[in-house]
Design a protein around this motif. Structure first.
Motif, PDB file in Angstrom:
ATOM      1  N   ARG A 284     -38.880 -36.101 -69.344  1.00 35.44           N
ATOM      2  CA  ARG A 284     -37.897 -36.109 -70.435  1.00 35.44           C
ATOM      3  C   ARG A 284     -37.224 -34.746 -70.404  1.00 35.44           C
ATOM      4  NH1 ARG A 284     -38.718 -37.685 -76.883  1.00 35.44           N
ATOM      5  NH2 ARG A 284     -36.524 -38.227 -77.171  1.00 35.44           N
TER       6      ARG A 284
ATOM      7  N   CYS B 262     -43.462 -36.606 -72.322  1.00 35.47           N
ATOM      8  CA  CYS B 262     -42.523 -37.348 -71.486  1.00 35.47           C
ATOM      9  C   CYS B 262     -42.736 -38.859 -71.620  1.00 35.47           C
ATOM     10  CB  CYS B 262     -42.642 -36.934 -70.023  1.00 35.47           C
ATOM     11  SG  CYS B 262     -44.132 -37.544 -69.238  1.00 35.47           S
TER      12      CYS B 262
ATOM     13  N   PRO C 286     -33.622 -39.756 -73.685  1.00 31.92           N
ATOM     14  CA  PRO C 286     -34.940 -40.382 -73.521  1.00 31.92           C
ATOM     15  C   PRO C 286     -35.573 -40.043 -72.169  1.00 31.92           C
ATOM     16  CG  PRO C 286     -33.194 -42.002 -73.274  1.00 31.92           C
ATOM     17  CD  PRO C 286     -32.528 -40.736 -73.682  1.00 31.92           C
ATOM     18  N   ALA C 287     -36.882 -40.220 -72.090  1.00 38.28           N
ATOM     19  CA  ALA C 287     -37.590 -39.992 -70.829  1.00 38.28           C
ATOM     20  C   ALA C 287     -37.290 -41.117 -69.857  1.00 38.28           C
ATOM     21  CB  ALA C 287     -39.085 -39.915 -71.091  1.00 38.28           C
TER      22      ALA C 287
ATOM     23  N   VAL D 206     -37.148 -42.915 -76.862  1.00 40.44           N
ATOM     24  CA  VAL D 206     -38.033 -41.981 -76.171  1.00 40.44           C
ATOM     25  C   VAL D 206     -38.190 -42.311 -74.685  1.00 40.44           C
ATOM     26  CG1 VAL D 206     -39.313 -41.205 -78.199  1.00 40.44           C
ATOM     27  CG2 VAL D 206     -40.062 -43.252 -76.987  1.00 40.44           C
ATOM     28  N   ILE D 207     -38.040 -43.574 -74.343  1.00 39.52           N
ATOM     29  CA  ILE D 207     -38.138 -43.966 -72.930  1.00 39.52           C
ATOM     30  C   ILE D 207     -36.996 -44.928 -72.625  1.00 39.52           C
ATOM     31  CG2 ILE D 207     -39.500 -45.183 -71.164  1.00 39.52           C
ATOM     32  CD1 ILE D 207     -41.993 -44.411 -72.594  1.00 39.52           C
TER      33      ILE D 207
END
Lengths: 287, 284
Positions: free
Chosen positions: A251, A71, A257-258, A49-50
């Motif tokens: 994102r 995000c 991923p963000a 996700v990040i």
């Protein structure tokens, strides 16, 4: 205004966390409560996700994390006090240091970290107990038992969160009897009571009316001389009003991923952003 | 069709009212001839002597002893299990535990009674060096085990209803999961756990078969839980087959039933009121 850090200097009880912080402060040059993130990534299970967030969060300033919904702002915020550990199946990579000290390694006890890095949540979440007991909750966990010491601490932190005048005659009242805005300021006082170096705020005013929001913002402005504040907000005007530094995250698709688009002084970010995506976002073209 | 649904809804209330009316109607003779005051204050239960003596006190005390022991077993174990399931176990363990608890609740009480006869009676006899292992303690322990599923299920619901934000708030203040549980979550779920205990109590006080098999059924005032007792439920079940229909003894047994009905009704009502208060609290 009485601030918690001053209180710890003359308050008698020496907290390990604070002592460590003072020790590391010598190493890092005086400022207590600065984060340094290097190539931080977060994955929920297999879902990244990040990725690749590298930034410095300065001490004794307000840093705003902005960006569209989803995000990863809140997720990144939770890395800073390792609250992601509580969610399970979350993997955080890269390196995060607080005053030069690695907070992700085994050497850092998350319980101790959270006394140094407090958090205020999106919705006010006072405990089902009296106003006094809510604020004294953290200090009692730290082992402070003396009634006078607790009372002093409760008063000091309630003053810091601008709630004292409203509740000083009703400290024994149940916290649920307070209004939403008062409850949120109680939660700020509660977070301050462990004498943290940093307070993380996850959209602290999003559930509140405009007047309560104003009071929270005033509180934040008054607090930054004594504690570092990292705040996630959806509200551009709020970020512009209260923060010194702004970090913009994005994102672009659910497959990717963000990441951190850019970070800089709030004034510059809002007047002369380097990235066109930042400009589009703050002028309200998307998100 | 709508009328039918409404009728079904009202039926539950009508049945409850009818049970109360039926119990009262059949107890009238006992109330008039044996007297409420006499029944509730004397300790001699000789229903077949002439004239019969109908002191309900030994039966009421017998029931209280047995349910008291049951409560001491079911509440600590039940609440402990609920805390484990709700706060400390992973999802898979939680699902398995919940299924097992449902099984536990579905086992017929006579089976618990059998196990009690085979295992607990000799055990109690040996441990306390008694002449007979059929005691209030024996019955109470088995009843306690039987009411554990009720206590677990309702307590777990109460713990589950505590907002996750409170746990996170406590964790964010540097509390371990265990500290959070006993300082925030358990107190917040307190009224629900109280209600769970009450409902467990209601289950225990109304249970018949297992106590009939385990407590020895001596209708005398017990001096301790290590003596044989006869409960209200056990009395009704054991004697109803031998009485003259419409006779005084028959009516007195209905009066016992009425006392039991009032006690369980009050317990359930109290538990419901407490649960409702808790629900309101988290809705805000």
């Amino acid at each position: 205004m009485v601030i918690p850090m001053q209180l710890s200097a003359d308050g008698g009880a020496v907290i390990t966390a604070v002592r460590d912080a003072e020790y590391t402060a010598e190493v890092t040059g005086g400022a207590i409560g600065s984060f340094s993130l290097t190539d931080v990534s977060v994955a929920y299970g297999r879902d990244r996700v990040i990725e690749g967030v590298t930034m410095d969060v300065p001490a004794h300033a307000v840093t705003a994390l902005i960006g569209p919904s989803g995000c990863g702002k809140s997720t990144l915020l939770r890395c800073l006090n390792r609250m992601n550990d509580e969610l399970g199946n979350v993997h955080v990579g890269g390196r995060i240091t607080l005053d030069g000290q690695d907070i992700m390694g085994k050497a850092m006890d998350p319980v101790e970290l959270r006394m140094r890095v407090g958090q205020v949540f999106q919705r006010p979440n006072p405990f089902p107990m009296s106003i006094f007991d809510n604020v004294a909750y953290g200090p009692r966990t730290q082992g402070i038992r003396s009634r006078t010491e607790l009372s002093d601490l409760v008063e000091a932190t309630l003053r810091s969160s601008a709630l004292w005048d409203e509740v000083k005659n009703s400290l024994k009242k149940h916290a649920f009897e307070l209004s939403g805005g008062q409850q949120q300021r109680l939660c700020i006082a509660r977070a301050l009571a462990t004498r943290p170096e940093v307070i993380l705020m996850d959209e602290p005013a999003s559930a509140l009316d405009p007047i309560s929001t104003q009071q929270i913002e005033d509180t934040i402005a008054a607090l930054k001389s004594s504690v570092t504040i990292v705040i996630v907000t959806h509200n551009m005007q709020q970020a512009a009003r209260i923060s010194d530094k702004t970090a913009f995250m994005l994102r672009e698709s659910l497959e990717a991923p963000a990441f951190l688009v850019e970070m800089g002084d709030t004034k510059r970010m809002f007047t002369n952003p380097e990235d066109t995506r930042t400009e589009s976002y703050i002028t309200g073209r998307f998100g | 069709m709508r009328g039918l649904i409404y009728a079904c809804g009202w039926l539950a209330i009508i049945i409850l009212g009818a049970i109360a009316a039926f119990l009262i109607h059949n107890s009238v003779r006992a109330i008039q001839e044996a007297g409420i005051g006499t029944m509730l204050s004397t300790t001699a239960w000789y229903p077949t002597s002439s004239p019969g003596k109908f002191g309900l006190l030994p039966l009421i005390v017998g029931s209280l002893y047995v349910t008291g022991v049951a409560l001491l077993v079911s509440v600590p174990v039940g609440v402990g299990a609920a805390v484990f399931i709700s706060e400390f176990s992973g999802r898979r363990v939680k699902d398995v535990m919940k299924t097992i608890i449902e099984f536990m609740a579905a086992v017929p009480s006579v089976v618990y009674g059998l196990i009690g006869v085979a295992v607990l009676i000799p055990l109690v006899k040996d441990i306390f060096a008694l002449d007979s292992g059929m005691t209030a303690l024996t019955g109470g322990v088995v009843l306690g085990i039987m009411s554990i599923p009720t206590v677990i299920t309702i307590s777990e619901d109460a713990l589950h209803a505590v907002p996750a934000d409170l746990r996170r708030g406590s964790a964010a203040l540097g509390n371990t999961r265990w500290q959070t549980t006993y300082k925030v979550t358990l107190p917040a779920a307190g009224s629900g756990i109280f209600a769970a205990s009450m409902l467990g109590l209601g289950r225990a006080i109304g249970e018949t078969m297992a106590v009939l098999m385990l407590t020895g059924n001596a209708a005398v005032m017990p001096a301790s839980v290590l003596e044989s007792v006869r409960t209200m439920t056990g009395t009704i079940a054991a004697e109803m087959g031998e009485v003259v229909q419409g006779g005084l003894h028959y009516s007195v047994l209905f009066a016992v039933g009425l006392v039991l009905f009032i006690i369980t009704f009050a317990i359930n009502l109290a538990a419901d009121l407490v649960l409702e208060r808790q629900r309101k609290r988290w809705r805000r």
